[in-house]
Design an enzyme around this catalytic site. Structure first.
Site, mmCIF file in Angstrom:
data_model
loop_
_atom_site.group_PDB
_atom_site.id
_atom_site.type_symbol
_atom_site.label_atom_id
_atom_site.label_comp_id
_atom_site.label_asym_id
_atom_site.label_seq_id
_atom_site.Cartn_x
_atom_site.Cartn_y
_atom_site.Cartn_z
ATOM 1 N N GLU A 175 0.836 -1.219 0.000
ATOM 2 C CA GLU A 175 0.000 0.000 0.000
ATOM 3 C C GLU A 175 0.866 1.263 0.000
ATOM 4 O O GLU A 175 0.718 2.140 0.857
ATOM 5 C CB GLU A 175 -0.953 -0.010 1.197
ATOM 6 N N GLU A 206 -5.660 -8.130 -1.145
ATOM 7 C CA GLU A 206 -6.313 -7.971 0.159
ATOM 8 C C GLU A 206 -7.769 -7.630 -0.084
ATOM 9 O O GLU A 206 -8.087 -6.804 -0.937
ATOM 10 C CB GLU A 206 -5.692 -6.841 0.986
HETATM 11 C C1 BGP Z 1 -4.548 -2.869 4.918
HETATM 12 C C2 BGP Z 1 -3.189 -3.353 5.336
HETATM 13 C C3 BGP Z 1 -3.187 -4.602 6.130
HETATM 14 C C4 BGP Z 1 -4.421 -4.870 6.933
HETATM 15 C C5 BGP Z 1 -5.717 -4.386 6.338
HETATM 16 C C6 BGP Z 1 -6.912 -4.407 7.231
HETATM 17 O O1 BGP Z 1 -4.523 -1.493 4.848
HETATM 18 O O2 BGP Z 1 -2.358 -3.577 4.239
HETATM 19 O O3 BGP Z 1 -1.969 -4.690 6.807
HETATM 20 O O4 BGP Z 1 -4.287 -4.835 8.262
HETATM 21 O O5 BGP Z 1 -5.588 -3.116 5.773
HETATM 22 O O6 BGP Z 1 -6.908 -3.311 8.082
HETATM 23 P P1 BGP Z 1 -7.177 -3.430 9.621
HETATM 24 O O7 BGP Z 1 -6.168 -4.362 10.124
HETATM 25 O O8 BGP Z 1 -7.037 -2.069 10.151
HETATM 26 O O9 BGP Z 1 -8.557 -3.950 9.770
#
Ligand code: BGP
Length: 478
Positions: A175, A376
């Site tokens: 990201e 993701e």
């Molecule tokens: C993205 C990241 C991840 C992950 C995901 C979910 O932005 O790449 O590392 O954690 O989001 O977010 P969260 O963990 O805040 O629910």
């Protein structure tokens, strides 16, 4: 049949949120290790030292460091043919500045990759997923310093050479576009300005942040060139957080506002990584922020010669954009926009929008014509474990099913989609809140927000469902 025969089905994790073992095997502290836990309503804190009485959830993660065999066996049981994971830079170079890498760290990933390959699972490796050695933050204020480029490239060279016959798919930065947001200053760019403590409200210096992002873009391009030189079969990609948005009304002013949002949030970095140069609208952005990027002579050529082989992104939610700042806000993945009356939201306020994924896939493929991968996606939710160890997560199945459906539609639209790795396939620590209870996995990890529990693994209903989806190559989602 919409999904290709060799479609990559799997799941995604990140070392800092999943591994634990934060000070084992010679690993140094990373930026993520200095973040306390928080919740939906109270922010995580960043501390310069480990403070007594505070909890640092990334220190334990989900204990993959000790349980990787069990976890990879579970992935194999679901039928994964790809597993997205990251390497913790501070396991390989504890401070980031050493001349020689840490052999114990390298051996750990050898063992992990061997275990994957044993089951025919292709590792998809993020080189830097929201972490760098914390020492680099102390010494250089992270990526704000150009020094980080060479340190990162040195780290890449070590892992590219070591794993060149085990890993084919690489992503340079997770990201990377989160550096366009003040919030990304610390966890994405390693910048810790004096006075920052509340992670959601950092002391932000846009000039420093955009300069740091430039350094990452140059480093990414150098890594791509180096990787191809070490093994021409490597596929090296970018990874962008898609912050999908719609104009709140058909007022042309809202439409322009939304166009700017796509450019500033979603396209700024991807355009550089795919096309090898900054897009035309970068000038508008820099002017608005009063930012001037210092570029070295060679940067232009480096960016031009280090373009990626494929494009990957995360997609969770969407929001609305408007010139009217008084509208109702929603909270979201790193950013909040305005509420969309047509969509429902998760318990953390992330608006659920499967059609937005089809829209996004078409936009990205139309822009870049590169193979795409959704690396993701998923629903963060509270899960309850029943006495018999079962977990009925029909809400998660519903979310994933709808997104896989719209991926299939995008493929029928003509998009070249090559893989899907939903986030947190085995429960792990949330990045935005530091909670363990915000779960994404097909596998439940018995650990609470303060790392209490056995860390034992339990299969959720979604585990059996996803296994069937993979077996049917996405053709049967029931
Ligand atoms: C993205 C990241 C991840 C992950 C995901 C979910 O932005 O790449 O590392 O954690 O989001 O977010 P969260 O963990 O805040 O629910």
């Amino acid at each position: 049949m919409s999904f290709k025969k060799d479609f990559l089905w799997g799941g995604a994790t990140a070392a800092n949120q999943y591994e634990g073992g934060w000070n084992e095997g010679g690993k140094g502290p990373s930026t993520a290790d200095m973040m306390t836990n928080g919740s939906h309503t109270s922010p995580r804190m960043v501390t310069r030292t480990i403070e007594a009485g505070l909890h640092y959830p990334n220190h334990t993660g989900s204990d993959f460091y000790h349980r990787y065999k069990e976890d990879i066996a579970l992935m194999a049981e679901m039928g994964f043919n790809v597993f997205r994971l990251s390497i913790a830079w501070a396991r390989i170079f504890p401070k980031g500045i050493e001349d020689e890498p840490n052999e114990a760290g390298l051996q750990f990933y050898d063992a992990v990759f061997d275990e994957c390959l044993k089951y025919g699972i292709e590792p998809l490796v993020t080189i830097s997923h929201y972490e760098s050695p914390f020492y680099l933050t102390e010494k250089y204020n992270g990526w704000a310093s150009r020094e980080l480029i060479d340190l990162y490239v040195k780290y890449c060279e070590v892992i590219f050479r070591r794993y060149k016959d085990k890993v084919k798919y690489w992503l340079t930065f997770n990201e990377i576009n989160c550096g366009t947001r003040p919030l990304g200053g610390y966890y994405s760019l390693g910048i810790l300005n004096e006075g920052t403590r509340d992670f959601t409200n950092p002391v932000d210096i846009p000039q420093l942040r955009y300069q740091a992002l430039h350094h990452q873009l140059v480093a990414s391009a150098k890594a791509v060139q180096l990787g191809h030189a070490i093994n021409p079969n490597f596929k090296i990609g970018c990874m962008i957080a898609i912050m999908a948005s719609y104009a709140n009304t058909c007022d042309p002013k809202d439409v322009i506002e939304n166009q700017h949002n796509w450019q500033d949030s979603n396209y700024y970095c991807g355009d550089v990584q795919v096309r090898g140069e900054y897009p035309h609208f970068a000038k508008r952005m820099w002017k608005a922020l009063d930012v001037e990027i210092k570029m070295e002579e060679e940067d232009k050529d480096i960016l031009k010669n280090g373009t990626v082989d494929f494009y990957t992104f995360s997609y969770y939610m969407s929001y609305c954009v408007s010139t009217d700042q008084t509208l109702e806000k929603i909270s979201g993945n790193l950013i909040g926009g305005f509420k969309n009356p047509y969509l429902e939201a998760s318990e953390w306020g992330w608006q659920i929008d499967p059609d937005g994924l089809r829209y996004t896939l078409n936009e990205l493929y139309g822009r870049y014509q590169l193979p795409l991968m959704v690396v993701e996606n998923g629903l963060g939710a509270y899960d309850e474990i029943n006495e018999d160890g079962s977990i009925n997560d029909s809400y998660r199945i519903d979310y994933l099913k709808k997104h896989i459906e719209t991926m299939g539609q995008a493929i029928e639209d003509g998009v070249d989609l090559i893989g899907y790795t939903p986030w947190g396939c085995i429960d792990l620590v949330s990045v935005s809140t530091g909670e363990m209870k915000k779960r994404y996995g097909f596998v439940y990890v018995d650990a609470g927000d303060n790392a209490e529990g056995t860390f034992d693994r339990y299969k959720k209903d979604s585990f059996y469902w996803y296994k069937k989806v993979i077996a049917a190559n996405g053709e049967d989602l029931e």
